[in-house]
Design an enzyme around this catalytic site. Structure first.
Site, mmCIF file in Angstrom:
data_model
loop_
_atom_site.group_PDB
_atom_site.id
_atom_site.type_symbol
_atom_site.label_atom_id
_atom_site.label_comp_id
_atom_site.label_asym_id
_atom_site.label_seq_id
_atom_site.Cartn_x
_atom_site.Cartn_y
_atom_site.Cartn_z
ATOM 1 N N LYS A 1 6.793 -8.121 1.325
ATOM 2 C CA LYS A 1 7.799 -8.154 0.616
ATOM 3 C C LYS A 1 8.982 -8.813 1.307
ATOM 4 O O LYS A 1 9.655 -9.455 0.594
ATOM 5 C CB LYS A 1 8.217 -6.612 1.125
ATOM 6 C CG LYS A 1 7.141 -5.411 0.693
ATOM 7 C CD LYS A 1 6.941 -5.385 -0.765
ATOM 8 C CE LYS A 1 5.293 -4.686 -1.331
ATOM 9 N NZ LYS A 1 5.473 -3.241 -0.710
ATOM 10 N N ASP B 1 7.718 3.423 7.907
ATOM 11 C CA ASP B 1 7.435 2.491 6.851
ATOM 12 C C ASP B 1 8.576 1.576 6.386
ATOM 13 O O ASP B 1 9.281 2.196 5.632
ATOM 14 C CB ASP B 1 6.572 3.046 5.776
ATOM 15 C CG ASP B 1 6.157 1.940 4.568
ATOM 16 O OD1 ASP B 1 6.507 0.555 4.840
ATOM 17 O OD2 ASP B 1 5.402 2.276 3.703
ATOM 18 N N TRP C 1 5.106 5.714 -1.944
ATOM 19 C CA TRP C 1 4.468 5.315 -0.538
ATOM 20 C C TRP C 1 4.627 6.575 0.386
ATOM 21 O O TRP C 1 3.430 6.545 1.192
ATOM 22 C CB TRP C 1 5.287 3.988 -0.145
ATOM 23 C CG TRP C 1 5.054 2.823 -1.386
ATOM 24 C CD1 TRP C 1 6.022 2.140 -1.789
ATOM 25 C CD2 TRP C 1 3.858 2.315 -1.709
ATOM 26 N NE1 TRP C 1 5.679 1.150 -2.593
ATOM 27 C CE2 TRP C 1 4.238 1.142 -2.446
ATOM 28 C CE3 TRP C 1 2.491 2.513 -1.360
ATOM 29 C CZ2 TRP C 1 3.196 0.392 -3.170
ATOM 30 C CZ3 TRP C 1 1.609 1.474 -1.995
ATOM 31 C CH2 TRP C 1 1.976 0.909 -2.865
HETATM 32 C C1 LIG Z 1 4.363 -2.294 -0.984
HETATM 33 C C2 LIG Z 1 4.462 -1.135 -0.097
HETATM 34 C C3 LIG Z 1 3.344 -0.527 0.485
HETATM 35 C C4 LIG Z 1 1.745 -0.830 0.356
HETATM 36 O O1 LIG Z 1 1.593 -2.092 1.181
HETATM 37 P P1 LIG Z 1 0.075 -2.694 0.832
HETATM 38 O O2 LIG Z 1 0.144 -3.995 1.794
HETATM 39 O O3 LIG Z 1 -0.228 -3.166 -0.657
HETATM 40 O O4 LIG Z 1 -0.941 -1.735 1.339
HETATM 41 C C5 LIG Z 1 3.574 0.527 1.392
HETATM 42 N N1 LIG Z 1 4.941 0.886 1.662
HETATM 43 C C6 LIG Z 1 5.879 0.299 1.141
HETATM 44 C C7 LIG Z 1 7.197 0.845 1.511
HETATM 45 C C8 LIG Z 1 5.831 -0.736 0.067
HETATM 46 O O5 LIG Z 1 6.931 -1.361 -0.496
#
Ligand SMILES: *Cc1c(COP(=O)(O)O)cnc(C)c1O
Length: 360
Positions: free
Chosen positions: A195, A171, A101
């Protein structure tokens, strides 16, 4: 009705109480005679839902007044572009590469300016967090970017990087609301909610207000300017209304559970159960260095692909689903987010012990 133990990395398990409440309100939200899915986002009743969700989130995280809370769309991946478009005033930023990511965000930032790799753990398949106490950060960098919890590899920054005065952008998709956080350490925090908070389709961005300006990279679409959404209080266009409503319910659930310090305690207890077993098992082992282990995502392997596949299959038949590791890593991964009860992890460990006995 049989609910499984869902160890999916995302979309992931939600609190059963929240799902039941939503079910009860499906046809008639609090006497409005409508589902939240059907009502105008400009209505009084919806305005109360979104305002209350923001208020509860502010309370949970202790978000200071000078930070804006935005409910956006496009998932975490849209933020990979939105961040450089809005924050790269000098067209330069530093990225710490701790997994897929972070790498994706890094590649996206390169479209808009100079993205510099500050550190990486690619040399050991992202199984650790690099030392970030003295990174090659320069004055002209607009921000330092991290992925705080690496969903795929199961690592977490337990200490934030020394950003040498640059803004920290993080993030937190897979560790959102899993423990207390000092918001003032960040310029911007964001995460997709699927998540740990709610249904896919909502991303929450928390940004310090002085970082929200008209001055963005040329060509930035209106929808991708933070200022657009700050000015309209997340109602510039139709937001993901139903998703935000569920997030709001999860915030209330978290408050009822005792808030983020209580969640941290619960999460530590849950994770310890699984990690302790992995450390003493002669069949399974964790793949991450101990000091950087995530409380949320726990990857593990047997060292044998056939046994891994057998385990995943038998676990699924026993009601433990979505334990297969990410397609790029293989093995197994148990995601044990806020809504996974202690009992679910305890039963999984019991199942793993039995599997170990039967497969010596
Ligand atoms: C799942 C995830 C993403 C991507 O998320 P989307 O909503 O599918 O774009 C980005 N960063 C992390 C840390 C993730 O776990």
């Amino acid at each position: 009705m049989a609910r499984v133990y869902n160890f999916s990395a995302g979309p992931a398990v939600l609190p059963e109480e929240v799902l039941r409440e939503a079910a009860d309100e499906m046809l008639d939200y609090k006497g409005s005679g409508q589902s939240v899915m059907e009502m105008s986002h400009r209505s009084k009743v919806y305005d109360q839902i979104i305002k209350e969700a923001e208020k509860d989130l502010r309370e949970l995280m202790g978000i200071p007044e000078n930070y804006k809370v935005l409910f956006l769309q496009g998932g975490a991946s849209t933020q990979f572009a939105m961040i450089p478009m809005n924050l790269m005033k000098h067209k330069k930023a530093g990225y710490v590469l701790t997994g897929q990511w972070a790498k994706k965000a890094f590649s996206e930032a390169k479209i808009y300016g100079e993205a510099v790799e500050l550190a990486s753990s690619a040399d050991k398949t992202f199984s650790y967090i690099p030392d970030c106490s003295d990174l090659p950060i320069t004055e002209d960098m607009d921000y330092v970017y991290i992925c705080e919890n690496n969903t795929i590899y199961g690592t977490k920054f337990h200490t934030l990087p020394n950003t040498k005065g640059r803004e920290l952008v993080a993030d937190v998709s897979s560790c959102f609301l899993s423990e207390p956080v000092d918001v003032t350490k960040y310029g911007l925090i964001y995460g997709g909610v699927q998540k740990n908070i709610g249904p896919a389709g909502v991303v929450i961005t928390i940004i310090r207000e002085d970082l929200v300006t008209e001055e963005v990279l040329p060509g930035t679409p209106t929808m991708l300017k933070y200022k657009t959404h700050v000015d309209a209080e997340s109602l510039y266009n139709t937001p993901p209304c139903y998703g935000i409503y569920i997030c709001g319910k999860v915030f209330k659930w978290l408050k009822q559970m005792g808030g983020l310090s209580e969640m941290k305690k619960r999460n530590e207890k849950k994770a310890a159960l699984l990690y302790d077993y992995l450390d003493k098992s002669s069949l399974f082992r964790g793949t991450v260095v101990k000091e950087d282990r995530s409380l949320m995502n726990v990857p593990f392997v047997t060292g044998n692909d056939e046994l891994n596949a057998k385990f995943v299959k038998e676990a699924e038949a026993a009601g433990f689903v979505n334990l297969k590791g990410h397609r790029t890593v293989g093995g197994m991964r148990a995601s044990i987010y806020n809504a996974m009860p202690y009992e679910g992890v305890a039963k999984l460990v019991q199942f793993m012990e039995d599997f170990e006995k039967n497969n010596r």
